[in-house]
Design an enzyme around this catalytic site. Structure first.
Site, PDB file in Angstrom:
ATOM      1  N   ARG A   1      17.166 -54.949 -11.995  1.00  0.00           N
ATOM      2  CA  ARG A   1      18.129 -54.577 -10.958  1.00  0.00           C
ATOM      3  C   ARG A   1      18.503 -53.098 -10.994  1.00  0.00           C
ATOM      4  NH1 ARG A   1      21.908 -59.595 -12.716  1.00  0.00           N
ATOM      5  NH2 ARG A   1      20.622 -59.340 -14.596  1.00  0.00           N
TER       6      ARG A   1
ATOM      7  N   LYS B   1      16.620 -50.094 -19.088  1.00  0.00           N
ATOM      8  CA  LYS B   1      18.048 -50.143 -18.708  1.00  0.00           C
ATOM      9  C   LYS B   1      18.972 -49.600 -19.797  1.00  0.00           C
ATOM     10  CE  LYS B   1      20.299 -54.179 -18.383  1.00  0.00           C
ATOM     11  NZ  LYS B   1      20.819 -55.401 -17.728  1.00  0.00           N
TER      12      LYS B   1
ATOM     13  N   ASN C   1      24.162 -54.206 -14.897  1.00  0.00           N
ATOM     14  CA  ASN C   1      22.875 -54.721 -14.423  1.00  0.00           C
ATOM     15  C   ASN C   1      22.296 -53.854 -13.313  1.00  0.00           C
ATOM     16  OD1 ASN C   1      22.904 -57.014 -16.154  1.00  0.00           O
ATOM     17  ND2 ASN C   1      24.383 -57.967 -14.782  1.00  0.00           N
TER      18      ASN C   1
END
Ligand code: UD1
Ligand code: CA
Length: 487
Positions: A24, A31, A237
């Protein structure tokens, strides 16, 4: 039962999950390496565990594992990494970590996700406390919008019965606002046992770590919940949540410094990295960013509109509307407005880098001044010297950089070009507009420019009838009226 439950305040192991792709985020970067206030998400997570003094810290890596491992090795040398080859879920990730910790048979195991940068040391300590003597504990919070988080299912006794993921939850379970932070403490032996029983029978077909809670509970163990502020458990996220995390952390940090005696006129426009240190009685004006290893001593005033990176500012320094990187600003020295201190700049006490000045790899002695519109590169300037407006230290010949040395109490005239390598002796002067290519002895006046020549009545001859010509005729001092020019 007691033997296998948790019984210590220091974690036997900390396991941090950081193998996911972070789809995402829509990024080529893993991330957990996305930064909040100058520090990657996973760095914030590990930082929150340091004061607990864990015996082992294992970070589970996968996507972008070279980059993540590289960051960890450079910044948290004590943490080890273990690779989860395929991302089969958070439960599988912990299984991989536990299998790498062969000697871990007892004591509390603290598990965290690498994408929750707002966790506090206090919450983690409470969680370990709560897990003491029972099967485990989970950190939770009531969220106004718990969408995307696992929901906490409680029993009558208020202990936790299970955790249900958003996508597997019934409509009535979705109404539950108490969310799973993704932070847990389990007794080592029970965790090992429960992980062996996890399956992938859920909407994502993954091995969920959250299932450990239900499994332990079903075999008679108590799982406690520690409820904290919703802010503390924010999971990042996507990039909106990344920005949200930044805002929360920014405010926490400015609050902390204000309580420690730092004045901020508009804290909402001030961004201070976790790694910065500031003494009491520093004043920070609007729109200031302090980053990296910056450290600021008492009495300094910073801002408005500054970006200060890896810079030491001694007492009573002043920086206005400027950018500084890898620099040292001495006691009572001043910088700006609109000035750029590049790496290797050192300003002595009471030195000045004034308006529209750029310095790089340059040292200014005590009280030395570069007040206006100059470039000073690869130079040493002695104490009490003054560099006239628009002076350029010509340090680059197109291939190499060269050094300029300016002695003490030198006066460099405005618009001087100091062509390096060149040395200006103590107390010397240079004439305005000079191009200095040769060393200047102490006490000398160096003149390196063409002598002025006035071509009389040029305007009257070459621009007859123009406004300039009329003005010249009208001026009683003009040569056309018989008077000599002023030179
Ligand atoms: C997870 C929890 C959810 C909780 C939320 C809190 C599960 C099943 N769900 O959901 O209950 O509310 O965190 O933020 O645990 N990871 C791995 N290997 C994997 C999968 C994930 O290392 O195979 C890592 C990720 O890199 C990430 C962390 O585990 O750092 C959490 O994974 P993520 O996919 O973000 O879980 P959520 O859907 O947020
Ligand atoms: Ca997450």
């Amino acid at each position: 039962m007691a033997a296998s439950s948790t019984a210590s305040s220091k974690p036997a192991a900390v396991i941090i999950l950081a193998a996911g792709l972070g789809t995402r985020m829509k990024s080529v970067k893993p991330k957990v390496l996305h930064e909040v206030l100058g520090m990657p998400l996973v760095g914030h997570v590990i930082s929150a565990t340091l004061s607990l003094e864990p015996q082992n810290t294992v970070v589970v890596v996968g996507h972008g594992k070279e980059q993540v491992s590289d960051y960890l090795a450079k910044n948290f040398a004590k943490a080890t990494t273990v690779t989860q080859e395929q991302q089969l879920g958070t439960g599988h990730a912990v299984l991989v970590a536990i299998e790498s910790l062969k000697n871990l048979t007892s004591g509390p195991v603290l598990i965290l996700a690498g994408d929750t940068p707002l966790l506090t040391e206090a919450d983690l300590a409470k969680l370990i406390q709560a897990a003491n003597g029972v099967g485990g504990a989970v950190l939770t919070a009531h969220l106004t919008d718990p969408t995307g988080y696992g929901r906490i299912i409680r029993t009558g006794s208020s202990d936790v019965e299970s955790i249900v993921e958003q996508r597997d939850a019934t409509d009535s379970q979705k109404e539950i606002t108490e969310a799973n932070s993704g932070v847990y403490v389990f007794a080592a032996a029970l965790l090992r046992e429960a992980l062996g029983k996890i399956d992938s029978k859920n909407d994502q077909g993954e091995m969920y770590l959250t299932d450990v809670v239900g499994i332990l509970r079903n075999s008679g163990h108590v799982i406690r919940a520690v409820v904290t502020d919703s802010q503390n458990i924010l999971g990042v996220n996507d990039r909106r949540q990344l920005a949200q995390a930044g805002q929360v952390l920014r405010e926490r940090i400015t609050d902390q410094w204000m309580l420690a005696g730092v004045t901020m006129v508009d804290p909402n426009s001030v961004w201070i990295d976790r790694t910065v240190s500031i003494e009491p009685d520093v004043t920070i004006l609007q729109n200031v960013q302090l980053t990296g290893s910056t450290s600021i001593k008492s009495g300094s005033v910073i801002g408005p509109d500054c970006t200060i990176t890896n810079t030491v500012i001694d007492n009573d320094g002043s920086v206005i509307r400027s950018t500084t990187i890898d620099s040292h600003i001495g006691k009572g020295a001043s910088v700006g407005p609109f000035t750029y201190l590049r790496p290797g700049t050192k300003l002595g006490p009471k030195a000045k880098a004034g308006g529209f000045v750029e310095l790089k790899n340059a040292t200014l002695g005590e009280g030395a001044k570069v007040p206006h519109l100059s470039y000073v590169g690869d130079a040493q300037i002695g104490q009490g010297s003054n560099i006239g407006a628009a002076t350029v230290f010509v340090n680059y010949d197109g291939q190499e950089k060269h050094q300029t040395v300016v002695g003490d109490h030198v006066r460099i005239g405005s618009d001087t070009m100091l062509v390096a390598p060149v040395t200006i002796g103590d107390g010397a002067y240079t004439a305005a507009g000079s191009v200095i290519t040769e060393d200047v002895p102490a006490g000398a006046m160096a003149v390196g420019r063409a002598r002025q020549r006035n071509i009389l009545d040029w305007v009257l001859r070459r621009r007859p009838g123009s406004d300039s010509a009329k003005a010249a005729v009208a001026d009683s001092s003009s040569s056309s009226t018989g008077n000599s020019n002023k030179g």
